[in-house]
Design a protein around this motif. Structure first.
Motif, short mmCIF file in Angstrom:
data_model
loop_
_atom_site.label_atom_id
_atom_site.label_comp_id
_atom_site.label_asym_id
_atom_site.label_seq_id
_atom_site.Cartn_x
_atom_site.Cartn_y
_atom_site.Cartn_z
N ILE A 44 6.02 -2.22 -11.41
CA ILE A 44 5.08 -1.56 -10.49
C ILE A 44 3.90 -2.49 -10.22
N TYR A 45 3.62 -2.70 -8.93
CA TYR A 45 2.61 -3.69 -8.50
C TYR A 45 1.56 -3.05 -7.61
N GLU A 46 0.36 -3.64 -7.65
CA GLU A 46 -0.69 -3.24 -6.71
C GLU A 46 -1.14 -4.47 -5.94
N MET A 47 -1.32 -4.31 -4.62
CA MET A 47 -1.83 -5.42 -3.81
C MET A 47 -3.00 -4.95 -2.95
N VAL A 48 -3.98 -5.81 -2.80
CA VAL A 48 -5.09 -5.54 -1.88
C VAL A 48 -4.81 -6.37 -0.63
N VAL A 49 -4.73 -5.68 0.51
CA VAL A 49 -4.32 -6.35 1.74
C VAL A 49 -5.40 -6.18 2.81
N LYS A 50 -5.64 -7.27 3.54
CA LYS A 50 -6.63 -7.22 4.64
C LYS A 50 -5.99 -6.49 5.82
N ALA A 51 -6.49 -5.33 6.14
CA ALA A 51 -5.95 -4.54 7.27
C ALA A 51 -7.09 -3.67 7.81
N PRO A 52 -8.07 -4.29 8.49
CA PRO A 52 -9.30 -3.58 8.86
C PRO A 52 -9.09 -2.33 9.69
N ARG A 53 -8.12 -2.37 10.64
CA ARG A 53 -7.97 -1.20 11.52
C ARG A 53 -7.42 0.00 10.75
N ILE A 54 -6.53 -0.27 9.79
CA ILE A 54 -5.98 0.83 8.98
C ILE A 54 -7.06 1.33 8.02
N ALA A 55 -7.79 0.39 7.41
CA ALA A 55 -8.84 0.77 6.45
C ALA A 55 -9.92 1.62 7.13
N ALA A 56 -10.16 1.37 8.41
CA ALA A 56 -11.22 2.11 9.12
C ALA A 56 -10.83 3.56 9.37
N ARG A 57 -9.50 3.83 9.45
CA ARG A 57 -9.08 5.17 9.89
C ARG A 57 -8.34 5.98 8.86
N CYS A 58 -7.81 5.34 7.80
CA CYS A 58 -6.90 6.09 6.91
C CYS A 58 -7.66 7.14 6.09
N LEU A 59 -6.92 8.18 5.73
CA LEU A 59 -7.47 9.25 4.89
C LEU A 59 -6.47 9.52 3.77
N PRO A 60 -6.95 10.13 2.66
CA PRO A 60 -6.04 10.42 1.57
C PRO A 60 -4.84 11.24 2.05
N GLY A 61 -3.67 10.88 1.55
CA GLY A 61 -2.44 11.60 1.93
C GLY A 61 -1.60 10.79 2.89
N GLN A 62 -2.21 9.81 3.57
CA GLN A 62 -1.45 9.04 4.55
C GLN A 62 -0.76 7.84 3.90
N PHE A 63 0.15 7.25 4.66
CA PHE A 63 0.89 6.10 4.13
C PHE A 63 0.99 5.03 5.22
N LEU A 64 1.60 3.91 4.88
CA LEU A 64 1.82 2.87 5.88
C LEU A 64 3.21 2.27 5.69
N ILE A 65 3.64 1.49 6.67
CA ILE A 65 4.94 0.82 6.56
C ILE A 65 4.71 -0.67 6.70
N VAL A 66 5.26 -1.45 5.77
CA VAL A 66 5.09 -2.90 5.85
C VAL A 66 6.43 -3.57 6.16
N ARG A 67 6.34 -4.76 6.76
CA ARG A 67 7.51 -5.61 6.99
C ARG A 67 7.10 -7.03 6.61
N MET A 68 7.89 -7.62 5.72
CA MET A 68 7.49 -8.95 5.25
C MET A 68 7.65 -10.02 6.31
N ASP A 69 8.74 -9.93 7.09
CA ASP A 69 8.95 -10.89 8.17
C ASP A 69 9.75 -10.21 9.27
N GLU A 70 10.08 -10.97 10.34
CA GLU A 70 10.71 -10.37 11.52
C GLU A 70 11.99 -9.61 11.21
N ARG A 71 12.78 -10.15 10.26
CA ARG A 71 14.05 -9.49 9.97
C ARG A 71 13.96 -8.57 8.75
N GLY A 72 12.74 -8.43 8.23
CA GLY A 72 12.57 -7.68 6.99
C GLY A 72 12.75 -6.19 7.16
N GLU A 73 13.10 -5.55 6.05
CA GLU A 73 13.24 -4.09 6.01
C GLU A 73 11.85 -3.46 6.19
#
Ligand code: NAD
Ligand code: FES
Length: 292
Positions: free
Chosen positions: A14-43
């Protein structure tokens, strides 16, 4: 690109990462989630937002290695970056919509199981900022698998740790601690349970008996996170719901957990997805492109 500013191992896999994502940080609220993709063909990987800092423009994500993509993700280092991050997705916790006085009058019990501690944390932290001290039960299989204990300690009213094997804190599963607290005379207006589906199922069976309204956060397989693909279909109160847009939080006493767990395992194979497409008809959507 979304740069990883820090990364740490919370416990085995189990890992934790701090990621620079200003637009998400400005709007997110508890309970929400996000989707990441490592590269163009990534899951596309749906992830819990465990914390956010609006000033620094960062979000903290927590993930468990469950397959090849999350294993690759765990190898990323500080300075590496994600190709895409989409979010915030899903509806914020109902608590964030309540009037401050109404919220302060509520006695709230959180039940966090394993990695589910990560999505519970921002809710408890947000409540503390509103002047509300919630009780929190955190369950882990063993002491070694417990995550975010000091962070939770800092924001919870009362924190009750329980381990299945009794290696730390109370002994037994989270349901045992709920029963103990209630028999010790604790009274709650609402329970919010987040963890593995089997845990949420058994918490809901118990809280139904206790007549304690319960909210759960569902995390079925997700593909697009926008309500198009149909992957995260659930049955809630006899109605078809999609966790990514209608949830992820639902009335736990209305969720058909057995159907959700069965669907989760059927969805994993091509044959299973074809079967679901036939059975579910129009509400299957099929937008994931995996079931023709
Ligand atoms: P785990 O299996 O270690 O269980 C955590 C705790 O849940 C246990 O210590 C126990 O107290 C409780 N629990 C488990 N089974 C129970 C039962 N039958 N009755 C009562 N209590 C029970 O948890 P883990 O390995 O960290 O969980 C991983 C799963 O959690 C993954 O499937 C992941 O998808 C899911 N998860 C869900 C969310 C969410 O938003 N709901 C978030 C993160 C992870
Ligand atoms: Fe919810 Fe696609 S992930 S509909």
């Amino acid at each position: 690109m979304y740069e990883i500013l820090a990364s740490r191992v919370l416990t085995t896999n189990i890992y934790e990462m701090v990621v620079k994502a200003p637009r998400i940080a400005a709007r997110c609220l508890p309970g929400q989630f996000l989707i990441v993709r490592m590269d163009e063909r990534g899951e596309r990987i749906p992830l819990t937002i465990c914390d956010y800092d609006r000033t620094a423009g960062t979000v903290n994500i927590v993930f468990q290695i469950v397959g090849a993509s999350t294993k690759r993700m765990a190898e990323l280092q500080t300075g590496d970056a994600f190709q895409d991050i989409v979010g915030p997705l899903g509806r914020p916790s109902e608590l964030t919509e309540m009037d401050a006085e109404e919220l302060k009058a509520k006695k709230i019990l959180f039940v966090a199981g394993g990695v589910g501690t990560a999505p519970v944390y921002p809710q408890v932290k947000w409540l503390k900022e509103q002047g509300v001290a919630a009780d929190v039960i955190v369950g882990a299989k063993t002491k070694d698998l417990l995550i975010l204990e000091p962070e939770m300690e800092a924001v919870a009213g009362n924190l009750y740790i329980t381990t299945d094997d009794g290696s730390y804190g109370r002994s037994g599963m989270v349901t045992k601690t709920i029963e103990d607290l209630v028999s010790e005379g604790k009274q709650y207006d609402v329970c919010i349970a987040i963890g593995p589906m089997i845990m949420m199922k058994f918490v809901c069976l118990l809280t139904k008996k206790l007549e304690l309204p319960t909210i759960v956060s569902m995390n079925p397989i997700m593909v697009d996170g926008t309500g198009m693909c149909g992957a995260c279909r659930l049955n809630v109160g006899g109605q078809v719901k999609f966790a990514c847009v209608d949830g992820p939080e639902f009335d736990g006493h209305q969720v058909d957990f057995d159907q959700a767990m069965k669907r989760q395992s059927i969805y994993r194979t091509e044959e299973g997805r074809a079967k679901l497409a036939l059975e579910e008809g129009e509400t299957h959507h099929g937008g994931c492109g995996n079931c023709n």
